[in-house]
Motif scaffolding. Structure first.
Motif, PDB file in Angstrom:
ATOM      1  N   ALA A   1       9.068   9.745  -2.845  1.00  9.76           N
ATOM      2  CA  ALA A   1      10.153   8.826  -3.180  1.00  9.76           C
ATOM      3  C   ALA A   1      10.887   8.382  -1.925  1.00  9.76           C
ATOM      4  O   ALA A   1      11.266   7.217  -1.789  1.00  9.76           O
ATOM      5  N   GLY A   2      11.049   9.316  -0.955  1.00  8.57           N
ATOM      6  CA  GLY A   2      11.672   8.931   0.301  1.00  8.57           C
ATOM      7  C   GLY A   2      10.770   8.043   1.129  1.00  8.57           C
ATOM      8  O   GLY A   2      11.236   7.149   1.829  1.00  8.57           O
ATOM      9  N   MET A   3       9.449   8.279   1.032  1.00  5.46           N
ATOM     10  CA  MET A   3       8.515   7.493   1.821  1.00  5.46           C
ATOM     11  C   MET A   3       8.490   6.034   1.384  1.00  5.46           C
ATOM     12  O   MET A   3       8.362   5.135   2.210  1.00  5.46           O
ATOM     13  N   LEU A   4       8.666   5.787   0.072  1.00  7.06           N
ATOM     14  CA  LEU A   4       8.739   4.415  -0.425  1.00  7.06           C
ATOM     15  C   LEU A   4       9.795   3.632   0.328  1.00  7.06           C
ATOM     16  O   LEU A   4       9.580   2.506   0.767  1.00  7.06           O
TER      17      LEU A   4
ATOM     18  N   PHE B   1       0.838  -1.197   0.000  1.00  7.31           N
ATOM     19  CA  PHE B   1       0.000   0.000   0.000  1.00  7.31           C
ATOM     20  C   PHE B   1       0.876   1.251   0.000  1.00  7.31           C
ATOM     21  O   PHE B   1       0.652   2.179  -0.786  1.00  7.31           O
ATOM     22  N   PHE B   2       1.921   1.252   0.864  1.00  7.48           N
ATOM     23  CA  PHE B   2       2.802   2.415   0.901  1.00  7.48           C
ATOM     24  C   PHE B   2       3.529   2.587  -0.431  1.00  7.48           C
ATOM     25  O   PHE B   2       3.720   3.703  -0.913  1.00  7.48           O
ATOM     26  N   PHE B   3       3.940   1.461  -1.040  1.00  5.47           N
ATOM     27  CA  PHE B   3       4.599   1.555  -2.344  1.00  5.47           C
ATOM     28  C   PHE B   3       3.658   2.181  -3.384  1.00  5.47           C
ATOM     29  O   PHE B   3       4.061   3.045  -4.153  1.00  5.47           O
ATOM     30  N   LEU B   4       2.387   1.721  -3.354  1.00  8.43           N
ATOM     31  CA  LEU B   4       1.411   2.229  -4.328  1.00  8.43           C
ATOM     32  C   LEU B   4       1.201   3.723  -4.148  1.00  8.43           C
ATOM     33  O   LEU B   4       1.264   4.498  -5.120  1.00  8.43           O
ATOM     34  N   VAL B   5       1.002   4.140  -2.879  1.00  8.40           N
ATOM     35  CA  VAL B   5       0.772   5.560  -2.607  1.00  8.40           C
ATOM     36  C   VAL B   5       1.987   6.371  -3.041  1.00  8.40           C
ATOM     37  O   VAL B   5       1.859   7.441  -3.660  1.00  8.40           O
ATOM     38  N   GLY B   6       3.184   5.839  -2.749  1.00  9.13           N
ATOM     39  CA  GLY B   6       4.390   6.561  -3.119  1.00  9.13           C
ATOM     40  C   GLY B   6       4.517   6.727  -4.615  1.00  9.13           C
ATOM     41  O   GLY B   6       4.887   7.799  -5.115  1.00  9.13           O
TER      42      GLY B   6
ATOM     43  N   THR C   1      11.159   4.158   3.217  1.00  7.23           N
ATOM     44  CA  THR C   1      11.082   3.970   4.658  1.00  7.23           C
ATOM     45  C   THR C   1       9.946   3.019   5.032  1.00  7.23           C
ATOM     46  O   THR C   1      10.207   1.873   5.387  1.00  7.23           O
ATOM     47  N   MET C   2       8.705   3.469   4.915  1.00 10.76           N
ATOM     48  CA  MET C   2       7.612   2.615   5.394  1.00 10.76           C
ATOM     49  C   MET C   2       7.401   1.387   4.510  1.00 10.76           C
ATOM     50  O   MET C   2       7.266   0.274   5.001  1.00 10.76           O
ATOM     51  N   GLY C   3       7.393   1.591   3.185  1.00 10.18           N
ATOM     52  CA  GLY C   3       7.130   0.470   2.289  1.00 10.18           C
ATOM     53  C   GLY C   3       8.155  -0.628   2.450  1.00 10.18           C
ATOM     54  O   GLY C   3       7.822  -1.802   2.627  1.00 10.18           O
ATOM     55  N   LEU C   4       9.424  -0.222   2.467  1.00 11.51           N
ATOM     56  CA  LEU C   4      10.483  -1.225   2.590  1.00 11.51           C
ATOM     57  C   LEU C   4      10.457  -1.888   3.952  1.00 11.51           C
ATOM     58  O   LEU C   4      10.594  -3.111   4.057  1.00 11.51           O
ATOM     59  N   LEU C   5      10.262  -1.080   5.018  1.00 13.93           N
ATOM     60  CA  LEU C   5      10.260  -1.654   6.367  1.00 13.93           C
ATOM     61  C   LEU C   5       9.191  -2.732   6.480  1.00 13.93           C
ATOM     62  O   LEU C   5       9.464  -3.855   6.923  1.00 13.93           O
ATOM     63  N   LEU C   6       7.949  -2.437   6.041  1.00 15.03           N
ATOM     64  CA  LEU C   6       6.858  -3.386   6.231  1.00 15.03           C
ATOM     65  C   LEU C   6       7.043  -4.623   5.362  1.00 15.03           C
ATOM     66  O   LEU C   6       6.864  -5.751   5.827  1.00 15.03           O
ATOM     67  N   SER C   7       7.451  -4.437   4.087  1.00 16.93           N
ATOM     68  CA  SER C   7       7.575  -5.626   3.236  1.00 16.93           C
ATOM     69  C   SER C   7       8.751  -6.493   3.670  1.00 16.93           C
ATOM     70  O   SER C   7       8.677  -7.721   3.631  1.00 16.93           O
ATOM     71  N   MET C   8       9.854  -5.859   4.110  1.00 17.46           N
ATOM     72  CA  MET C   8      10.995  -6.657   4.580  1.00 17.46           C
ATOM     73  C   MET C   8      10.655  -7.368   5.891  1.00 17.46           C
ATOM     74  O   MET C   8      11.073  -8.505   6.109  1.00 17.46           O
ATOM     75  N   LEU C   9       9.879  -6.706   6.772  1.00 18.80           N
ATOM     76  CA  LEU C   9       9.442  -7.369   8.003  1.00 18.80           C
ATOM     77  C   LEU C   9       8.617  -8.603   7.669  1.00 18.80           C
ATOM     78  O   LEU C   9       8.768  -9.657   8.299  1.00 18.80           O
TER      79      LEU C   9
END
Lengths: 111, 276
Positions: A36-39, A14-19, A41-49
């Motif tokens: 681009a910065g938000m992708l 979802f964060f990737f899509l919004v970004g 941080t949140m997107g990567l953190l959640l998908s890697m978790l």
């Protein structure tokens, strides 16, 4: 456990899509840097978790603990480098003399 | 001359394109490659060389000749950049720029004036692009050792996972280039001189070719790593595994040195005094 992984992955995507929508829709260079910065941080953190949790509980052993820690290391390094990259690109834009977008540009485009 | 070159390129391209029609379909199970080669590699790579990663076994052992000449091609690319770009003598610049670090002021020193000594207080900077970014410099300084450790991991882990000499060498070279970008070209050259990069590129290719020549001198085929068994004190299968690691190290050294060497020449247009 699959539910946790799915929820985390969906939230990350979802964060990737919004970004991505933000990168396309925002009006100028400087504001596009923000999604681009938000992708990263949140997107990567959640998908890697999600991946780390999946590996940890798929075949639980000390090896899977190491694998999960390595994946969390990716997050740590991206958290260090991604803001620095955003900062450097932004700095280059300011030094190159790029003017930020303002409301007046909008009225200019309409007329 | 240019037209002749174009004609040659066009004719060769047309001939190559015509021949691609005779290739086997991609993934065709009845093509010679899928019938004989791939099953053999998949079934025997562990038995032959004790390397779980079939790609590494194929790359460095079964078709070691190809990889050896790939390394040589990389060296040739570095040499080509060197011969085309490198300038022997450059006229001295009219003025040099220094930064007084504690006050962040830029000093322009004209020709004939006394230059301050290179120290922590006065730092030589480029005349074309002179931003100083403490955040960038500090982060790059902190992150470069981790990049280099990861590169060594990629090189040494080629037996078990994707990786190997080429990838690890590129990551190593990128860490030096990151230093050159985040500070300046002079800082990178102070750490790794151009002569050292040339020497390392040669040594890398020599390690690979030398391993092959050693096998030939010991009475077996060129690049047959099983001859290393007596030297390393292991059996022939493990000797192949270690031989792959040795040549991968050579490839990594050569790739890393050539990357840095090409960057030095390209970024400063061959002058190697100041660049990006």
């Amino acid at each position: 456990m699959n539910i946790v992984v799915t929820v985390l992955l969906a939230a990350g995507l979802f964060f990737f899509l919004v970004g991505i929508i933000g990168i396309i829709r925002f009006p100028d260079f400087y504001s596009r840097m923000h999604p681009a910065g938000m992708l990263d941080t949140m997107g990567l953190l959640l998908s890697m978790l999600a991946i780390a949790v999946y590996i940890l509980f798929d075949h639980f052993s000390y090896l899977s603990v190491f694998s999960s820690l390595k994946i969390l290391l990716i997050v740590i390094f991206v958290y260090i480098t991604s803001p620095i990259a955003s900062h450097a690109i932004m700095d280059a834009g300011v030094r190159a003399g790029l003017q930020p977008w303002t409301r007046e540009d909008l009225t200019k485009e309409e007329t | 001359m240019k037209k002749l070159g174009l004609l040659t390129v066009v004719v060769c391209g047309v001939l190559l394109l015509l021949k691609t029609a005779e290739f086997a379909d991609w993934g065709d199970p009845n093509s010679p490659a899928s019938r004989h080669l791939s099953p053999y590699f998949l079934e025997n790579s562990i038995k032959d060389s004790a390397v779980p990663n079939v790609v590494t076994a194929v790359l460095a052992d079964y078709r070691g000749f190809d990889t050896m000449f790939e390394t040589t091609v990389i060296l040739a690319a570095g040499l080509a950049c060197f011969f085309i770009l490198r300038v022997r003598k450059t006229e001295k610049p009219k003025s040099t720029y220094y930064r007084h670090v504690p006050t962040a002021t830029t000093l322009r020193i004209i020709e004939g004036a006394v230059l301050p000594e290179q120290s922590k207080v006065f730092k030589r900077i480029d005349s074309v692009w002179v931003p100083f970014d403490l955040i960038l410099a500090t982060t790059c300084k902190a992150i470069i050792p981790f990049i280099q450790i990861f590169a060594l991991y990629v090189i040494a882990h080629g037996h078990h996972s994707p990786g190997g000499g080429f990838q690890g060498g590129v990551v190593l070279g990128a860490s030096i280039i990151l230093m050159a970008i985040s500070r300046n070209l002079g800082a990178a050259i102070a750490h790794l001189k151009e002569k050292t990069t040339v020497l390392m590129a040669m040594i890398g290719v020599f390690i690979y070719a030398g391993t092959g020549a050693f096998a030939a001198l010991a009475g077996k085929n060129f690049l047959d790593y099983s001859t290393l068994a007596t030297v390393l004190g292991v059996d022939e299968i493990m000797a192949r595994s270690h031989g792959i690691l040795i040549v991968e190290t050579g490839v990594a050294i050569a790739v890393m040195a050539v990357m840095v060497w090409i960057y030095y020449n390209l970024s400063s247009a061959g002058k190697q005094d100041e660049g990006l």
